[in-house]
Motif scaffolding. Sequence first.
Motif, PDB file in Angstrom:
ATOM      1  N   PHE A 119      -4.030   3.626  -0.701  1.00  0.00           N
ATOM      2  CA  PHE A 119      -4.202   2.881  -1.943  1.00  0.00           C
ATOM      3  C   PHE A 119      -3.517   1.527  -1.876  1.00  0.00           C
ATOM      4  O   PHE A 119      -2.379   1.417  -1.413  1.00  0.00           O
ATOM      5  CB  PHE A 119      -3.602   3.649  -3.120  1.00  0.00           C
ATOM      6  N   LYS A 120      -4.210   0.519  -2.378  1.00  0.00           N
ATOM      7  CA  LYS A 120      -3.581  -0.775  -2.625  1.00  0.00           C
ATOM      8  C   LYS A 120      -2.910  -0.698  -3.985  1.00  0.00           C
ATOM      9  O   LYS A 120      -3.529  -0.280  -4.978  1.00  0.00           O
ATOM     10  CB  LYS A 120      -4.620  -1.893  -2.613  1.00  0.00           C
ATOM     11  N   ASN A 161       0.819  -1.211   0.000  1.00  0.00           N
ATOM     12  CA  ASN A 161       0.000   0.000   0.000  1.00  0.00           C
ATOM     13  C   ASN A 161       0.851   1.259   0.000  1.00  0.00           C
ATOM     14  O   ASN A 161       2.014   1.247   0.393  1.00  0.00           O
ATOM     15  CB  ASN A 161      -0.902   0.045   1.236  1.00  0.00           C
ATOM     16  N   ALA A 209      -5.646   9.389   2.289  1.00  0.00           N
ATOM     17  CA  ALA A 209      -5.965   8.380   1.281  1.00  0.00           C
ATOM     18  C   ALA A 209      -5.022   7.188   1.441  1.00  0.00           C
ATOM     19  O   ALA A 209      -3.835   7.364   1.725  1.00  0.00           O
ATOM     20  CB  ALA A 209      -5.837   8.961  -0.125  1.00  0.00           C
ATOM     21  N   LEU A 213      -4.238   1.558  -8.921  1.00  0.00           N
ATOM     22  CA  LEU A 213      -4.267   1.976  -7.523  1.00  0.00           C
ATOM     23  C   LEU A 213      -5.721   1.951  -7.095  1.00  0.00           C
ATOM     24  O   LEU A 213      -6.556   2.661  -7.659  1.00  0.00           O
ATOM     25  CB  LEU A 213      -3.681   3.385  -7.353  1.00  0.00           C
ATOM     26  N   VAL A 214      -6.030   1.120  -6.121  1.00  0.00           N
ATOM     27  CA  VAL A 214      -7.413   0.981  -5.642  1.00  0.00           C
ATOM     28  C   VAL A 214      -7.431   1.357  -4.169  1.00  0.00           C
ATOM     29  O   VAL A 214      -6.773   0.708  -3.349  1.00  0.00           O
ATOM     30  CB  VAL A 214      -7.914  -0.471  -5.825  1.00  0.00           C
ATOM     31  N   GLY A 215      -8.163   2.411  -3.851  1.00  0.00           N
ATOM     32  CA  GLY A 215      -8.086   2.883  -2.473  1.00  0.00           C
ATOM     33  C   GLY A 215      -9.334   3.519  -1.937  1.00  0.00           C
ATOM     34  O   GLY A 215     -10.400   3.494  -2.569  1.00  0.00           O
ATOM     35  N   ARG A 216      -9.162   4.094  -0.779  1.00  0.00           N
ATOM     36  CA  ARG A 216     -10.257   4.765  -0.093  1.00  0.00           C
ATOM     37  C   ARG A 216      -9.710   6.044   0.522  1.00  0.00           C
ATOM     38  O   ARG A 216      -8.509   6.194   0.725  1.00  0.00           O
ATOM     39  CB  ARG A 216     -10.852   3.864   0.989  1.00  0.00           C
ATOM     40  N   TYR A 217     -10.615   6.959   0.824  1.00  0.00           N
ATOM     41  CA  TYR A 217     -10.198   8.219   1.433  1.00  0.00           C
ATOM     42  C   TYR A 217     -11.243   8.657   2.446  1.00  0.00           C
ATOM     43  O   TYR A 217     -12.404   8.224   2.411  1.00  0.00           O
ATOM     44  CB  TYR A 217     -10.023   9.305   0.355  1.00  0.00           C
ATOM     45  N   GLU A 260     -14.339   5.879  -2.321  1.00  0.00           N
ATOM     46  CA  GLU A 260     -13.355   5.018  -2.964  1.00  0.00           C
ATOM     47  C   GLU A 260     -12.765   5.731  -4.176  1.00  0.00           C
ATOM     48  O   GLU A 260     -13.412   6.585  -4.788  1.00  0.00           O
ATOM     49  CB  GLU A 260     -14.002   3.699  -3.408  1.00  0.00           C
TER      50      GLU A 260
END
Length: 220
Positions: A167-168, A141, A165, A177-181, A190
Motif C-alpha cells: 500500500f502507498k 509504503n 499486499a 491506503l492505495v495498493g495492490r495485491y 487493487e
Amino acid sequence: MRNVTVKSSLYLLVGISAVAWFSLAYFGGLDLSKVKDFFGLVPKVVTIDLLLVAVFVKLGWKLKLFRGWLVPFPDLNGSWLGYIYSDWKNPDTGEKPPPIPVMLTVNQSFFHISCMMCTSEMESSSYSEGFLIDPDRQIKNIAYSYTSKPRLSLSDRSIPHDGTAVFKIVEKPKQKLVGRYWTERLTKGEIVLQYHSKELLEELPEDLGEHPVTEHGNRR
C-alpha cells in the motif's frame, strides 16, 4: 532514513542523560569531578532513561513532534474501509466481480504492526510486515504477506491461500491506503481504503454505501 533515525535516537538519549546527570548533581549538591559522585549517579540516570524510553515507546512515538527525524513511519492504528478491485474472472461468464467491500484493521506499536483484512467471504491476517519509507525518493509504503481463510461454506470454490499486499500511504489531503495485491492462486488486483476510526472493528460494517468513483468519473 533508518540510519538518520538511529543517530537521532542516540543523540537524543545522550542529551537526556547529560541533562539528568547535571540536574541530579546540582540538586543533590554533588561534585561531578569526583569519581564517586560521578559514577554514583549512574543507577539514577539509567532509571530516568528507561522510564522516558518506556513512555516514548508506549505513547510518545505517535506524536507528530517526532515524525520524520525520530519516527520515520506514520501511525496507522485503526480501521480502514474501502473496496477491492479484483482481476478474477468468472469462468462461466468471463466477467469480473463488482468492487468488493473490505475492511482493514491495523494494530500498531513502535516495534510491531499487524494487519487483518476481511470481506463478507474471507478473513486474512498478516504474518510478515514492514514499512518502506524513503522521503528522498518520495516513497511511503507498507507491505505485508498474509494468509487468507475463506468461509467454510465457500470451500468448494475458494481455498485458503497466501498473498502479498503493498500500500502507498497517503496522508494529505485525506488519509488513504492505495495498493495492490497478488496471491499464490495467480489472482491480483487493487485495493483502495480510507481511514475510518481508531477503533479496531471486529466485522465489516454493512453500510459502506456505493463503491467510489474513479479518476475518470466511471464506476469500477
